[in-house]
Design a protein around this motif. Structure first.
Motif, PDB file in Angstrom:
ATOM      1  N   LEU A 114       0.818  -1.219   0.000  1.00  0.00           N
ATOM      2  CA  LEU A 114       0.000   0.000   0.000  1.00  0.00           C
ATOM      3  C   LEU A 114       0.852   1.270   0.000  1.00  0.00           C
ATOM      4  O   LEU A 114       0.447   2.295  -0.539  1.00  0.00           O
ATOM      5  N   LYS A 115       2.031   1.198   0.594  1.00  0.00           N
ATOM      6  CA  LYS A 115       2.932   2.359   0.661  1.00  0.00           C
ATOM      7  C   LYS A 115       3.832   2.472  -0.569  1.00  0.00           C
ATOM      8  O   LYS A 115       4.686   3.339  -0.639  1.00  0.00           O
ATOM      9  N   GLY A 116       3.643   1.565  -1.530  1.00  0.00           N
ATOM     10  CA  GLY A 116       4.444   1.633  -2.751  1.00  0.00           C
ATOM     11  C   GLY A 116       5.837   1.068  -2.605  1.00  0.00           C
ATOM     12  O   GLY A 116       6.725   1.372  -3.399  1.00  0.00           O
ATOM     13  N   VAL A 117       6.042   0.243  -1.590  1.00  0.00           N
ATOM     14  CA  VAL A 117       7.346  -0.372  -1.339  1.00  0.00           C
ATOM     15  C   VAL A 117       7.337  -1.772  -1.947  1.00  0.00           C
ATOM     16  O   VAL A 117       6.375  -2.519  -1.773  1.00  0.00           O
ATOM     17  N   GLU A 118       8.391  -2.133  -2.663  1.00  0.00           N
ATOM     18  CA  GLU A 118       8.483  -3.469  -3.246  1.00  0.00           C
ATOM     19  C   GLU A 118       8.662  -4.456  -2.089  1.00  0.00           C
ATOM     20  O   GLU A 118       9.660  -4.421  -1.372  1.00  0.00           O
ATOM     21  N   GLN A 119       7.671  -5.320  -1.900  1.00  0.00           N
ATOM     22  CA  GLN A 119       7.598  -6.156  -0.708  1.00  0.00           C
ATOM     23  C   GLN A 119       8.791  -7.079  -0.515  1.00  0.00           C
ATOM     24  O   GLN A 119       9.319  -7.184   0.593  1.00  0.00           O
ATOM     25  N   GLN A 120       9.233  -7.750  -1.569  1.00  0.00           N
ATOM     26  CA  GLN A 120      10.346  -8.681  -1.419  1.00  0.00           C
ATOM     27  C   GLN A 120      11.637  -7.949  -1.068  1.00  0.00           C
ATOM     28  O   GLN A 120      12.402  -8.398  -0.219  1.00  0.00           O
ATOM     29  N   ALA A 121      11.881  -6.812  -1.700  1.00  0.00           N
ATOM     30  CA  ALA A 121      13.085  -6.031  -1.391  1.00  0.00           C
ATOM     31  C   ALA A 121      13.052  -5.557   0.058  1.00  0.00           C
ATOM     32  O   ALA A 121      14.064  -5.624   0.766  1.00  0.00           O
ATOM     33  N   TRP A 122      11.883  -5.083   0.501  1.00  0.00           N
ATOM     34  CA  TRP A 122      11.742  -4.600   1.879  1.00  0.00           C
ATOM     35  C   TRP A 122      11.985  -5.729   2.867  1.00  0.00           C
ATOM     36  O   TRP A 122      12.794  -5.591   3.789  1.00  0.00           O
ATOM     37  N   LEU A 123      11.299  -6.859   2.676  1.00  0.00           N
ATOM     38  CA  LEU A 123      11.409  -7.958   3.619  1.00  0.00           C
ATOM     39  C   LEU A 123      12.831  -8.515   3.653  1.00  0.00           C
ATOM     40  O   LEU A 123      13.386  -8.777   4.725  1.00  0.00           O
ATOM     41  N   THR A 124      13.451  -8.658   2.497  1.00  0.00           N
ATOM     42  CA  THR A 124      14.826  -9.148   2.429  1.00  0.00           C
ATOM     43  C   THR A 124      15.768  -8.211   3.175  1.00  0.00           C
ATOM     44  O   THR A 124      16.599  -8.642   3.986  1.00  0.00           O
ATOM     45  N   ASP A 125      15.641  -6.910   2.924  1.00  0.00           N
ATOM     46  CA  ASP A 125      16.510  -5.918   3.570  1.00  0.00           C
ATOM     47  C   ASP A 125      16.315  -5.924   5.085  1.00  0.00           C
ATOM     48  O   ASP A 125      17.281  -5.930   5.841  1.00  0.00           O
ATOM     49  N   VAL A 126      15.070  -5.936   5.523  1.00  0.00           N
ATOM     50  CA  VAL A 126      14.785  -5.896   6.958  1.00  0.00           C
ATOM     51  C   VAL A 126      15.326  -7.149   7.655  1.00  0.00           C
ATOM     52  O   VAL A 126      15.969  -7.053   8.703  1.00  0.00           O
ATOM     53  N   LEU A 127      15.089  -8.310   7.075  1.00  0.00           N
ATOM     54  CA  LEU A 127      15.592  -9.540   7.691  1.00  0.00           C
ATOM     55  C   LEU A 127      17.118  -9.555   7.741  1.00  0.00           C
ATOM     56  O   LEU A 127      17.706  -9.957   8.748  1.00  0.00           O
ATOM     57  N   GLU A 128      17.768  -9.099   6.672  1.00  0.00           N
ATOM     58  CA  GLU A 128      19.235  -9.041   6.673  1.00  0.00           C
ATOM     59  C   GLU A 128      19.745  -8.094   7.750  1.00  0.00           C
ATOM     60  O   GLU A 128      20.719  -8.395   8.441  1.00  0.00           O
ATOM     61  N   ARG A 129      19.102  -6.948   7.900  1.00  0.00           N
ATOM     62  CA  ARG A 129      19.525  -5.982   8.924  1.00  0.00           C
ATOM     63  C   ARG A 129      19.345  -6.547  10.327  1.00  0.00           C
ATOM     64  O   ARG A 129      20.198  -6.349  11.194  1.00  0.00           O
ATOM     65  N   MET A 130      18.239  -7.238  10.549  1.00  0.00           N
ATOM     66  CA  MET A 130      17.966  -7.789  11.878  1.00  0.00           C
ATOM     67  C   MET A 130      18.943  -8.917  12.212  1.00  0.00           C
ATOM     68  O   MET A 130      19.495  -8.961  13.319  1.00  0.00           O
ATOM     69  N   VAL A 131      19.187  -9.818  11.268  1.00  0.00           N
ATOM     70  CA  VAL A 131      20.066 -10.963  11.512  1.00  0.00           C
ATOM     71  C   VAL A 131      21.516 -10.505  11.679  1.00  0.00           C
ATOM     72  O   VAL A 131      22.241 -11.002  12.541  1.00  0.00           O
ATOM     73  N   SER A 132      21.940  -9.540  10.873  1.00  0.00           N
ATOM     74  CA  SER A 132      23.334  -9.092  10.922  1.00  0.00           C
ATOM     75  C   SER A 132      23.635  -8.200  12.117  1.00  0.00           C
ATOM     76  O   SER A 132      24.792  -8.014  12.469  1.00  0.00           O
TER      77      SER A 132
END
Length: 66
Positions: free
Chosen positions: A24-42
Motif C-alpha cells: 500500500l505504501k508503494g514499497v516493493e515487498q520482497q526487497a523490503w522484507l529481504t533488507d529488513v531480515l538481513e539488517r535484523m540478523v546481521s
C-alpha cells in the motif's frame, strides 16, 4: 499450509499485515522484507532502531541506488 499453533497464526498475521502495508505504501515487498531480515540478523540495526524498518519508514532510510 495451515499454522500449527495459535502463535504461528499470530506471527503469520503480523507478517502478512506488514507485507500488505508495504504494498500500500508503494514499497516493493520482497526487497523490503529481504533488507529488513538481513539488517535484523546481521545486527546492523539495533532493537531500539527497528521502528525505522517498518514499511512506512523504510523507504525514507533506504539508500538510493546509484
Amino acid at each position: 499450509m495451515p499454522p500449527s499453533s495459535n502463535g504461528g497464526a499470530r506471527h503469520r498475521a503480523i507478517v502478512s499485515s506488514l507485507v500488505a502495508t508495504a504494498k500500500l505504501k508503494g514499497v516493493e515487498q520482497q526487497a523490503w522484507l529481504t533488507d529488513v531480515l538481513e539488517r535484523m540478523v546481521s545486527g546492523r540495526d539495533k532493537a531500539h532502531e527497528l521502528e525505522r524498518l517498518l514499511p512506512w519508514a523504510w523507504k525514507a532510510v533506504r539508500p538510493v541506488d546509484g
